[in-house]
Design a protein around this motif. Structure first.
Motif, PDB file in Angstrom:
ATOM      1  N   PRO A  66       0.784  -1.252   0.000  1.00 18.58           N
ATOM      2  CA  PRO A  66       0.000   0.000   0.000  1.00 18.58           C
ATOM      3  C   PRO A  66       0.812   1.296   0.000  1.00 18.58           C
ATOM      4  O   PRO A  66       0.232   2.369  -0.174  1.00 18.58           O
ATOM      5  CB  PRO A  66      -0.824  -0.111   1.297  1.00 18.58           C
ATOM      6  N   TYR A  67       2.141   1.227   0.135  1.00 19.20           N
ATOM      7  CA  TYR A  67       2.945   2.449   0.242  1.00 19.20           C
ATOM      8  C   TYR A  67       2.857   3.330  -1.016  1.00 19.20           C
ATOM      9  O   TYR A  67       3.005   2.858  -2.144  1.00 19.20           O
ATOM     10  CB  TYR A  67       4.421   2.090   0.476  1.00 19.20           C
ATOM     11  N   GLY A  68       2.697   4.642  -0.800  1.00 18.33           N
ATOM     12  CA  GLY A  68       2.919   5.642  -1.858  1.00 18.33           C
ATOM     13  C   GLY A  68       1.901   5.645  -2.984  1.00 18.33           C
ATOM     14  O   GLY A  68       0.926   4.905  -2.992  1.00 18.33           O
ATOM     15  N   LYS A  69       2.144   6.568  -3.945  1.00 23.85           N
ATOM     16  CA  LYS A  69       1.346   6.633  -5.174  1.00 23.85           C
ATOM     17  C   LYS A  69       2.220   6.039  -6.268  1.00 23.85           C
ATOM     18  O   LYS A  69       3.197   6.664  -6.692  1.00 23.85           O
ATOM     19  CB  LYS A  69       1.021   8.082  -5.542  1.00 23.85           C
ATOM     20  N   PRO A  70       1.914   4.834  -6.733  1.00 26.00           N
ATOM     21  CA  PRO A  70       2.825   4.176  -7.674  1.00 26.00           C
ATOM     22  C   PRO A  70       2.756   4.727  -9.094  1.00 26.00           C
ATOM     23  O   PRO A  70       1.700   5.127  -9.573  1.00 26.00           O
ATOM     24  CB  PRO A  70       2.368   2.717  -7.638  1.00 26.00           C
ATOM     25  N   GLN A  71       3.927   4.750  -9.722  1.00 22.10           N
ATOM     26  CA  GLN A  71       4.019   5.146 -11.127  1.00 22.10           C
ATOM     27  C   GLN A  71       4.810   4.083 -11.892  1.00 22.10           C
ATOM     28  O   GLN A  71       5.899   3.685 -11.475  1.00 22.10           O
ATOM     29  CB  GLN A  71       4.734   6.486 -11.270  1.00 22.10           C
ATOM     30  N   LEU A  72       4.272   3.656 -13.027  1.00 19.56           N
ATOM     31  CA  LEU A  72       4.942   2.702 -13.898  1.00 19.56           C
ATOM     32  C   LEU A  72       5.655   3.436 -15.017  1.00 19.56           C
ATOM     33  O   LEU A  72       5.226   4.511 -15.433  1.00 19.56           O
ATOM     34  CB  LEU A  72       3.920   1.749 -14.523  1.00 19.56           C
ATOM     35  N   MET A  73       6.711   2.826 -15.515  1.00 20.08           N
ATOM     36  CA  MET A  73       7.421   3.354 -16.677  1.00 20.08           C
ATOM     37  C   MET A  73       6.966   2.572 -17.898  1.00 20.08           C
ATOM     38  O   MET A  73       6.835   1.350 -17.838  1.00 20.08           O
ATOM     39  CB  MET A  73       8.932   3.166 -16.457  1.00 20.08           C
ATOM     40  N   ARG A 129      -4.209  -3.894  -7.139  1.00 20.34           N
ATOM     41  CA  ARG A 129      -4.131  -2.740  -6.231  1.00 20.34           C
ATOM     42  C   ARG A 129      -5.492  -2.039  -6.109  1.00 20.34           C
ATOM     43  O   ARG A 129      -5.871  -1.603  -5.028  1.00 20.34           O
ATOM     44  CB  ARG A 129      -3.082  -1.744  -6.728  1.00 20.34           C
ATOM     45  N   ASN A 130      -6.203  -1.935  -7.220  1.00 21.86           N
ATOM     46  CA  ASN A 130      -7.538  -1.323  -7.164  1.00 21.86           C
ATOM     47  C   ASN A 130      -8.476  -2.137  -6.273  1.00 21.86           C
ATOM     48  O   ASN A 130      -9.244  -1.575  -5.493  1.00 21.86           O
ATOM     49  CB  ASN A 130      -8.131  -1.193  -8.567  1.00 21.86           C
ATOM     50  N   VAL A 131      -8.407  -3.468  -6.390  1.00 23.31           N
ATOM     51  CA  VAL A 131      -9.262  -4.333  -5.572  1.00 23.31           C
ATOM     52  C   VAL A 131      -8.868  -4.233  -4.099  1.00 23.31           C
ATOM     53  O   VAL A 131      -9.714  -4.222  -3.208  1.00 23.31           O
ATOM     54  CB  VAL A 131      -9.167  -5.799  -6.068  1.00 23.31           C
ATOM     55  N   ALA A 132      -7.573  -4.152  -3.823  1.00 28.22           N
ATOM     56  CA  ALA A 132      -7.093  -4.091  -2.432  1.00 28.22           C
ATOM     57  C   ALA A 132      -7.524  -2.790  -1.760  1.00 28.22           C
ATOM     58  O   ALA A 132      -7.682  -2.751  -0.530  1.00 28.22           O
ATOM     59  CB  ALA A 132      -5.578  -4.239  -2.391  1.00 28.22           C
ATOM     60  N   GLY A 133      -7.716  -1.728  -2.534  1.00 32.71           N
ATOM     61  CA  GLY A 133      -8.230  -0.468  -1.996  1.00 32.71           C
ATOM     62  C   GLY A 133      -7.402   0.054  -0.833  1.00 32.71           C
ATOM     63  O   GLY A 133      -6.176   0.096  -0.904  1.00 32.71           O
ATOM     64  N   ASN A 134      -8.078   0.450   0.229  1.00 32.32           N
ATOM     65  CA  ASN A 134      -7.390   1.070   1.363  1.00 32.32           C
ATOM     66  C   ASN A 134      -6.926   0.078   2.416  1.00 32.32           C
ATOM     67  O   ASN A 134      -6.513   0.483   3.499  1.00 32.32           O
ATOM     68  CB  ASN A 134      -8.319   2.080   2.058  1.00 32.32           C
ATOM     69  N   THR A 135      -7.011  -1.206   2.145  1.00 27.84           N
ATOM     70  CA  THR A 135      -6.619  -2.184   3.155  1.00 27.84           C
ATOM     71  C   THR A 135      -5.131  -2.089   3.450  1.00 27.84           C
ATOM     72  O   THR A 135      -4.334  -1.653   2.616  1.00 27.84           O
ATOM     73  CB  THR A 135      -6.918  -3.619   2.675  1.00 27.84           C
ATOM     74  N   GLY A 136      -4.746  -2.526   4.651  1.00 31.77           N
ATOM     75  CA  GLY A 136      -3.326  -2.587   5.011  1.00 31.77           C
ATOM     76  C   GLY A 136      -2.777  -3.977   4.727  1.00 31.77           C
ATOM     77  O   GLY A 136      -3.412  -4.783   4.039  1.00 31.77           O
ATOM     78  N   ILE A 137      -1.580  -4.223   5.274  1.00 37.01           N
ATOM     79  CA  ILE A 137      -0.943  -5.535   5.126  1.00 37.01           C
ATOM     80  C   ILE A 137      -1.240  -6.382   6.344  1.00 37.01           C
ATOM     81  O   ILE A 137      -1.164  -5.893   7.467  1.00 37.01           O
ATOM     82  CB  ILE A 137       0.569  -5.351   4.981  1.00 37.01           C
ATOM     83  N   ILE A 175       8.416 -14.656   0.518  1.00 37.83           N
ATOM     84  CA  ILE A 175       7.521 -13.858   1.354  1.00 37.83           C
ATOM     85  C   ILE A 175       6.096 -13.965   0.810  1.00 37.83           C
ATOM     86  O   ILE A 175       5.891 -14.287  -0.372  1.00 37.83           O
ATOM     87  CB  ILE A 175       7.927 -12.353   1.386  1.00 37.83           C
ATOM     88  N   ALA A 176       5.142 -13.695   1.673  1.00 35.08           N
ATOM     89  CA  ALA A 176       3.743 -13.648   1.245  1.00 35.08           C
ATOM     90  C   ALA A 176       2.983 -12.743   2.203  1.00 35.08           C
ATOM     91  O   ALA A 176       3.389 -12.588   3.360  1.00 35.08           O
ATOM     92  CB  ALA A 176       3.127 -15.054   1.247  1.00 35.08           C
ATOM     93  N   PHE A 177       1.934 -12.107   1.702  1.00 30.64           N
ATOM     94  CA  PHE A 177       1.090 -11.313   2.596  1.00 30.64           C
ATOM     95  C   PHE A 177      -0.290 -11.126   1.993  1.00 30.64           C
ATOM     96  O   PHE A 177      -0.506 -11.365   0.793  1.00 30.64           O
ATOM     97  CB  PHE A 177       1.731  -9.964   2.946  1.00 30.64           C
ATOM     98  N   CYS A 178      -1.223 -10.704   2.867  1.00 30.62           N
ATOM     99  CA  CYS A 178      -2.601 -10.417   2.452  1.00 30.62           C
ATOM    100  C   CYS A 178      -2.840  -8.921   2.463  1.00 30.62           C
ATOM    101  O   CYS A 178      -2.167  -8.175   3.174  1.00 30.62           O
ATOM    102  CB  CYS A 178      -3.602 -11.018   3.438  1.00 30.62           C
ATOM    103  N   ARG A 179      -3.821  -8.494   1.690  1.00 35.24           N
ATOM    104  CA  ARG A 179      -4.358  -7.129   1.775  1.00 35.24           C
ATOM    105  C   ARG A 179      -5.797  -7.257   2.273  1.00 35.24           C
ATOM    106  O   ARG A 179      -6.701  -7.517   1.481  1.00 35.24           O
ATOM    107  CB  ARG A 179      -4.312  -6.453   0.415  1.00 35.24           C
ATOM    108  N   GLY A 180      -5.962  -7.100   3.604  1.00 36.73           N
ATOM    109  CA  GLY A 180      -7.275  -7.318   4.201  1.00 36.73           C
ATOM    110  C   GLY A 180      -7.783  -8.678   3.774  1.00 36.73           C
ATOM    111  O   GLY A 180      -7.025  -9.653   3.724  1.00 36.73           O
TER     112      GLY A 180
END
Ligand code: LAG
Ligand code: CA
Length: 482
Positions: free
Chosen positions: A326-333, A384-392, A403-408
């Motif tokens: 969830p960190y930051g506002k991501p930008q792709l190249m 990322r859109n589906v994960a929305g405002n959820t944390g890790i 490594i592995a983790f969930c978003r809500g």
């Protein structure tokens, strides 16, 4: 100035480096809008010096000769049409604004719209600017200056580019007029090129004179432009990014450097458990986050050992981590392919940019890389859109590079950068069901074209990412249930 004003449910922007406005408009309608992209950083839209001496390098666009909207990407009418069509499908436009300087000299003095300049006289009739509008006495920034001398970094020339004096009322007003013109055409914000080379106090005056975003383009009333300031601060310089975060967002160069290091195998993925300000990164809301940009993908700017499309497996891993976290506002190249670091975009013998071809498998041709069309990348934009405002939550690691983790309860992702397989029963946090991995394939009706993951009533599932697989990660989310 820290809200991108994305259409609801969107969260990621892409830099369509050197794309033409007509092509961007089409890309918004046929791909970016439907795939959930939030916005686009475009190449500078204002007139620049034509530099045949270097065979029309990409960097000629960082040499402004006027603020008329006419470049190799298109004219004002094409620009306005692009912004309108992209906003109509929920995709915002952010302009790369070159306001620190005007062009230096290259044995040529004609711009992409026909304007001329007399460099020896600091004369730019296309604006117009003259001698009094530049910093005086003339000086050039040397590499030592970054350690000692903020006034030289701000008042001397950046690689010989004529340095505007933003303290001058007249100069401020020309810049504000240019930016307000773009806002009236419907743009949502700006990248401020070379922000480190301008005084924060001058920038504040300029930002505060910008008009609100255009409500005829779907922005709420009173919306301020999103501004991300290009400040390269990897530590050790006299000018710090904290001088700019009170004004607006800032490009976080440590983000791509550290993730490149980890995904290249030079730091263990398990340490990413506390990714964010604990790593010396800016506060999340202040940060424009990215792996590579148009400079450091070719050894310009901060340089360093940055992952790019040229190392696809670790690059896609780093991008997937950026988009899953969830960190930051991501930008792709999104790049054109290049061997020579000066080379401009694909062009014909007259210097016209050649449009990307769109292949039936969604990829691009004619020399365009189109990372934003890689399945592993656009699928994570959707994640990322589906994960929305959820944390890790439910972080797992093997004390090494798995490594592995969930978003809500919305999404689950796993990475394997070890030399052995990841084969584990893990908590996915998702409701029981069958899910399609959106990395090895995608959901196709009731089937998966890649791996299927079966989540039990306890939320657990057996997860496999082989060390020698094409990609190093697996991702499932509530939208990929089959
Ligand atoms: C930026 N951020 O602060 C841009 O991201 C970066 O791409 C721009 O440099 C720079 N600031 C100025 O806007 C690029 C190239 C430079 C190039 C410059 C101007 O990285 O290499 O300089 O654009 O076109 C070139 C030559 C220099 C020459 C200079 C002046 O490479 O040797 O001195 O032009 O004519
Ligand atoms: Ca300056």
């Amino acid at each position: 100035y820290k809200d991108p004003h994305y259409a609801s449910g969107r969260s990621t922007m892409v830099h369509l480096f050197e794309w033409k406005w007509d092509d961007i408009a089409a890309e918004c309608e046929r791909f970016l809008g439907p795939r959930g992209y939030g916005g686009i950083q475009i190449s500078p839209p204002n007139e620049n010096l034509v530099i045949w001496a270097h065979n029309r390098p990409w960097w000629e666009r960082y040499q402004p000769i006027s603020y008329r909207l006419i470049t190799r990407s298109g004219n004002e009418q094409q620009f306005a049409n692009m912004v309108r069509r992209c906003n109509n499908v929920g995709v915002r436009i952010y302009v790369d604004a070159i306001i620190n300087h005007m062009t230096g000299t290259w044995g040529a003095n004609v711009g992409t719209g026909g304007s001329t300049a007399n460099f020896g006289e600091w004369s730019y009739p296309g604006v117009p600017y003259g001698r009094n509008d530049f910093n005086w006495p003339q000086c050039v920034i040397s590499s030592n200056d970054y350690g000692c001398c903020p006034d030289r970094v701000r008042n001397c020339e950046l690689s010989g580019l004529k340095d505007l004096n933003q303290g001058s009322e007249y100069v401020r007003q020309q810049i504000v007029n240019y930016m307000n013109h773009l806002i009236s055409l419907g743009v949502a914000g700006f990248r401020i090129d070379a922000a480190k080379h301008m005084w924060p106090g001058d920038l504040r005056v300029i930002y505060d004179r910008l008009q609100n975003l255009n409500t005829n383009h779907g922005f709420p009333s009173g919306a301020r432009p999103y501004i991300f300031q290009e400040v390269i601060d990897l530590g050790g310089e006299a000018i710090r990014r904290e001088e700019y975060t009170p004004l607006a967002a800032v490009t976080e160069f440590k983000f791509g450097l550290e993730l490149s290091r980890a995904f290249q195998g030079n730091n263990q993925l398990r340490w990413l458990v506390n990714w964010g300000p604990n790593w010396g990164l800016l506060a999340s809301n202040d940060a424009l986050a990215f792996i590579d940009n148009h400079d450091n993908q070719r050894g310009h700017g901060a340089g360093g050992n940055i992952l790019t499309h040229k190392q696809p497996k670790p690059y896609k891993g780093a991008i997937a981590f950026m988009l899953a976290h969830p960190y930051g506002k991501p930008q792709l190249m999104s790049s054109f392919s290049f061997h020579n670091t000066e080379a401009g975009p694909p062009m014909d013998s007259s210097g016209n940019i050649i449009s990307p071809a769109i292949n039936s498998d969604n990829s691009c041709g004619n020399g365009w890389v189109c990372e934003h069309r890689w399945r592993q990348i656009y699928s994570m934009v959707a994640f990322r859109n589906v994960a929305g405002n959820t944390g890790i939550n439910d972080w797992w690691d093997n004390a090494s590079n798995q490594i592995a983790f969930c978003r809500g309860g919305q999404g689950f992702v796993a990475f394997n950068n070890d030399h052995w397989d990841l084969n584990q029963n893990l908590q996915t946090c998702l409701p029981a069901g069958r899910y399609c991995d959106v990395i090895s394939g995608q959901k196709n009706g009731n089937n998966c074209t890649g791996k299927t993951v079966t989540v039990g009533n306890d939320g657990r599932a057996s997860i496999y990412v082989g060390a020698n697989e094409y990609d190093m990660m697996l991702a499932i989310h509530v939208g990929s249930e089959s």
